[in-house]
Design an enzyme around this catalytic site. Structure first.
Site, PDB file in Angstrom:
ATOM      1  N   ARG A  38       0.848  -1.186   0.000  1.00  0.00           N
ATOM      2  CA  ARG A  38       0.000   0.000   0.000  1.00  0.00           C
ATOM      3  C   ARG A  38       0.883   1.235   0.000  1.00  0.00           C
ATOM      4  O   ARG A  38       1.802   1.353   0.817  1.00  0.00           O
ATOM      5  CB  ARG A  38      -0.908   0.008   1.223  1.00  0.00           C
ATOM      6  CG  ARG A  38      -2.034  -1.012   1.130  1.00  0.00           C
ATOM      7  CD  ARG A  38      -3.203  -0.587   1.994  1.00  0.00           C
ATOM      8  NE  ARG A  38      -4.293  -1.556   1.890  1.00  0.00           N
ATOM      9  CZ  ARG A  38      -5.567  -1.221   1.964  1.00  0.00           C
ATOM     10  NH1 ARG A  38      -5.928   0.036   2.129  1.00  0.00           N
ATOM     11  NH2 ARG A  38      -6.501  -2.144   1.887  1.00  0.00           N
ATOM     12  N   LEU A  61      -4.535   1.909  -3.170  1.00  0.00           N
ATOM     13  CA  LEU A  61      -5.695   1.074  -3.434  1.00  0.00           C
ATOM     14  C   LEU A  61      -7.015   1.813  -3.272  1.00  0.00           C
ATOM     15  O   LEU A  61      -8.091   1.209  -3.329  1.00  0.00           O
ATOM     16  CB  LEU A  61      -5.654  -0.168  -2.547  1.00  0.00           C
ATOM     17  CG  LEU A  61      -4.451  -1.088  -2.808  1.00  0.00           C
ATOM     18  CD1 LEU A  61      -4.524  -2.329  -1.934  1.00  0.00           C
ATOM     19  CD2 LEU A  61      -4.337  -1.471  -4.272  1.00  0.00           C
ATOM     20  N   ARG A  85      -9.300  -9.148   6.063  1.00  0.00           N
ATOM     21  CA  ARG A  85     -10.557  -9.669   6.590  1.00  0.00           C
ATOM     22  C   ARG A  85     -11.519  -9.941   5.433  1.00  0.00           C
ATOM     23  O   ARG A  85     -11.450  -9.289   4.378  1.00  0.00           O
ATOM     24  CB  ARG A  85     -11.196  -8.665   7.553  1.00  0.00           C
ATOM     25  CG  ARG A  85     -10.455  -8.489   8.851  1.00  0.00           C
ATOM     26  CD  ARG A  85     -11.322  -7.797   9.881  1.00  0.00           C
ATOM     27  NE  ARG A  85     -10.530  -7.115  10.892  1.00  0.00           N
ATOM     28  CZ  ARG A  85     -11.027  -6.627  12.026  1.00  0.00           C
ATOM     29  NH1 ARG A  85     -12.318  -6.740  12.271  1.00  0.00           N
ATOM     30  NH2 ARG A  85     -10.247  -6.012  12.903  1.00  0.00           N
ATOM     31  N   ARG A  91     -14.424  -5.006  -1.529  1.00  0.00           N
ATOM     32  CA  ARG A  91     -14.669  -3.560  -1.485  1.00  0.00           C
ATOM     33  C   ARG A  91     -13.641  -2.785  -2.302  1.00  0.00           C
ATOM     34  O   ARG A  91     -13.936  -1.698  -2.808  1.00  0.00           O
ATOM     35  CB  ARG A  91     -14.669  -3.070  -0.032  1.00  0.00           C
ATOM     36  CG  ARG A  91     -15.885  -3.557   0.764  1.00  0.00           C
ATOM     37  CD  ARG A  91     -16.047  -2.799   2.071  1.00  0.00           C
ATOM     38  NE  ARG A  91     -14.975  -3.071   3.012  1.00  0.00           N
ATOM     39  CZ  ARG A  91     -14.976  -4.095   3.874  1.00  0.00           C
ATOM     40  NH1 ARG A  91     -15.984  -4.972   3.872  1.00  0.00           N
ATOM     41  NH2 ARG A  91     -13.987  -4.254   4.731  1.00  0.00           N
ATOM     42  N   GLY A 125      -8.070 -11.013  15.573  1.00  0.00           N
ATOM     43  CA  GLY A 125      -7.436 -12.089  16.330  1.00  0.00           C
ATOM     44  C   GLY A 125      -6.007 -12.267  15.894  1.00  0.00           C
ATOM     45  O   GLY A 125      -5.540 -11.653  14.928  1.00  0.00           O
ATOM     46  N   HIS A 126      -5.298 -13.106  16.628  1.00  0.00           N
ATOM     47  CA  HIS A 126      -3.926 -13.473  16.281  1.00  0.00           C
ATOM     48  C   HIS A 126      -3.723 -14.949  16.566  1.00  0.00           C
ATOM     49  O   HIS A 126      -4.602 -15.634  17.120  1.00  0.00           O
ATOM     50  CB  HIS A 126      -2.919 -12.618  17.053  1.00  0.00           C
ATOM     51  CG  HIS A 126      -2.656 -11.285  16.422  1.00  0.00           C
ATOM     52  ND1 HIS A 126      -2.060 -11.155  15.184  1.00  0.00           N
ATOM     53  CD2 HIS A 126      -2.913 -10.022  16.844  1.00  0.00           C
ATOM     54  CE1 HIS A 126      -1.949  -9.870  14.873  1.00  0.00           C
ATOM     55  NE2 HIS A 126      -2.468  -9.163  15.860  1.00  0.00           N
ATOM     56  N   ASP A 127      -2.552 -15.431  16.200  1.00  0.00           N
ATOM     57  CA  ASP A 127      -2.191 -16.837  16.326  1.00  0.00           C
ATOM     58  C   ASP A 127      -2.690 -17.452  17.627  1.00  0.00           C
ATOM     59  O   ASP A 127      -3.316 -18.515  17.639  1.00  0.00           O
ATOM     60  CB  ASP A 127      -0.666 -16.952  16.215  1.00  0.00           C
ATOM     61  CG  ASP A 127      -0.143 -18.371  16.282  1.00  0.00           C
ATOM     62  OD1 ASP A 127      -0.310 -19.019  17.335  1.00  0.00           O
ATOM     63  OD2 ASP A 127       0.467 -18.833  15.306  1.00  0.00           O
ATOM     64  N   ILE A 128      -2.400 -16.800  18.757  1.00  0.00           N
ATOM     65  CA  ILE A 128      -2.741 -17.371  20.061  1.00  0.00           C
ATOM     66  C   ILE A 128      -4.236 -17.623  20.203  1.00  0.00           C
ATOM     67  O   ILE A 128      -4.663 -18.608  20.826  1.00  0.00           O
ATOM     68  CB  ILE A 128      -2.217 -16.459  21.194  1.00  0.00           C
ATOM     69  CG1 ILE A 128      -2.304 -17.169  22.547  1.00  0.00           C
ATOM     70  CG2 ILE A 128      -2.964 -15.125  21.219  1.00  0.00           C
ATOM     71  CD1 ILE A 128      -1.616 -16.417  23.664  1.00  0.00           C
ATOM     72  N   TYR A 130      -6.410 -18.227  17.628  1.00  0.00           N
ATOM     73  CA  TYR A 130      -6.849 -19.276  16.707  1.00  0.00           C
ATOM     74  C   TYR A 130      -6.509 -20.663  17.246  1.00  0.00           C
ATOM     75  O   TYR A 130      -7.318 -21.592  17.160  1.00  0.00           O
ATOM     76  CB  TYR A 130      -6.225 -19.070  15.325  1.00  0.00           C
ATOM     77  CG  TYR A 130      -6.364 -17.660  14.809  1.00  0.00           C
ATOM     78  CD1 TYR A 130      -7.557 -16.955  14.944  1.00  0.00           C
ATOM     79  CD2 TYR A 130      -5.286 -16.999  14.200  1.00  0.00           C
ATOM     80  CE1 TYR A 130      -7.682 -15.646  14.487  1.00  0.00           C
ATOM     81  CE2 TYR A 130      -5.404 -15.704  13.746  1.00  0.00           C
ATOM     82  CZ  TYR A 130      -6.592 -15.027  13.897  1.00  0.00           C
ATOM     83  OH  TYR A 130      -6.705 -13.730  13.448  1.00  0.00           O
ATOM     84  N   ASP A 156       0.026 -19.137  12.669  1.00  0.00           N
ATOM     85  CA  ASP A 156       0.501 -18.356  11.525  1.00  0.00           C
ATOM     86  C   ASP A 156       1.193 -19.217  10.474  1.00  0.00           C
ATOM     87  O   ASP A 156       0.930 -19.081   9.277  1.00  0.00           O
ATOM     88  CB  ASP A 156       1.479 -17.281  11.990  1.00  0.00           C
ATOM     89  CG  ASP A 156       0.784 -16.017  12.469  1.00  0.00           C
ATOM     90  OD1 ASP A 156      -0.450 -15.937  12.347  1.00  0.00           O
ATOM     91  OD2 ASP A 156       1.467 -15.119  12.974  1.00  0.00           O
TER      92      ASP A 156
END
Length: 360
Positions: A38, A61, A85, A91, A125-128, A130, A156
């Site tokens: 970006r 973008l 996401r 979009r 969320g993050h790795d922990i 999930y 991850d």
């Protein structure tokens, strides 16, 4: 150029976590991976080996012209990987529907934590998080202590990037028959759940207890564990098979009858204490001299700097020095089309003109 993916073109939408790791793997295997950054993003890539091997073009973008450029690049690609996401790419006008309409052979890889659907799909969320939801984090607790995050290797990378990479490769292989691309919904919850398959089987057969730290592979067993040495460093042992267990006992001079009942779960805590006392009598290097290279299933617990200097890793060139940083060499290894690190991590937009010239 080398690698089994030489000639394949892949777009990587700049992200964190599993997407760049997947991009690294595909690049190491020979693909021409272009990262779309970006424009104006503060994310720096140059000192992270995970970002090696790609070229970068920075696009706005929110600009119709730059979105059109992105569409042109995607139209020339064999695959795209993204980690936004659900709904973000749509979009932007870069969702699967228009991109596959332009490029019917495109493999469109989508990487998220919770998946494209489900009640948590739009949550952060993050790795922990999930791996917590899929039972993996609970299974790695021990001795009544809170679960310790296993870095970000399971969600991850193991359950995320590896899942995405295998999906992309499988879809490219299928495309060689059908001529058609498809969309891959790779979720870290799905991937980490898949990694737990063995333990669901063990539980179903009555060989896995819900209490963490009481099972063979989670630190409960005396013969599959880590131990402190006299110098405060650690070693690991894992002789599960009887013949390997016997090799450990013989080399350590252990002839105590209690150790003969290897699979007696009730004896494990006491035997762990006995082994702990034994291993604290010598330095780590002394145990290496006695056990390394034997069938005792032994290895010293090394930090990252020590790992790069270990004779086995040096003999295999498991680690390489590139761009002034010690890092893992490309893996796996191919006999006829070896992978390679093509270039150092790119700064955003470093290859803008070259990418447009080469791809368009």
């Amino acid at each position: 150029m080398s690698g089994p993916l030489h000639g394949f073109k892949i777009i990587e939408m700049a992200a964190i976590g599993p997407v760049p790791f997947c991009g690294m793997m595909l690049s190491d295997m020979g693909a021409d991976v272009v990262r779309i950054d970006r424009k104006g993003s503060p994310v720096a890539h140059q000192n992270n080996p995970v970002n090696r091997g790609r070229r970068s073009i920075a696009l706005d973008l929110k600009s119709p012209d730059d979105i059109a450029t992105a569409r042109q690049l995607i139209n020339r690609a064999d695959a795209l990987i993204e980690g936004f996401r659900p709904g973000v790419m749509e979009r932007l006008g870069l969702g699967p529907e228009p991109c596959l309409a332009d490029n019917r052979g495109l493999v469109y890889g989508r990487m998220t934590g919770w998946g494209q659907t489900g009640p948590l799909a739009q949550s952060a969320g993050h790795d922990i998080n999930y791996i917590a939801l899929t039972g993996a984090l609970h299974a790695m607790s021990r001795d009544g202590q809170p679960p310790s995050p296993p870095l970000n290797l399971i969600g991850d990378y193991g359950g995320g990037a590896m899942l995405l990479a295998s999906g992309v490769l499988a879809a490219l292989l299928e495309r060689s028959r059908s001529g058609l691309g498809q969309v891959i919904d790779a979720a870290m919850t799905d991937g980490s759940a898949c990694l737990m398959s063995l333990f669901h089987g063990l539980q179903a057969s009555g060989n896995w207890r819900d209490q963490p730290g009481t099972n063979m592979l989670d630190g409960g067993a005396h013969f599959y564990n880590t131990y402190a040495c006299a110098d405060g460093k650690f070693i690991s042992i894992g002789p599960i098979e009887p013949q390997f267990y016997t090799a450990l006992l013989q080399r350590c001079g252990i002839d105590e009858p209690a150790f003969s009942a290897q699979m007696d779960v009730g004896q494990w805590p006491a035997l762990k204490d006995k082994l702990g006392n034994l291993f604290r009598t010598r330095n780590r290097d002394d145990w290496c001299a006695l056990l390394e290279g034997s069938d005792a299933c032994f290895a010293p617990v090394l930090d990252t700097r020590e790992a790069a200097q270990h004779p086995h890793n040096q003999a295999r060139q498991t680690f390489v020095r590139h761009n002034g940083i010690t890092q893992a060499a490309p893996a796996p290894r191919f006999s006829r089309t070896p992978g390679a690190i093509k270039n150092a991590p790119a700064a955003p937009d470093e290859h803008h003109d070259a990418i447009l010239r080469d791809w368009l």
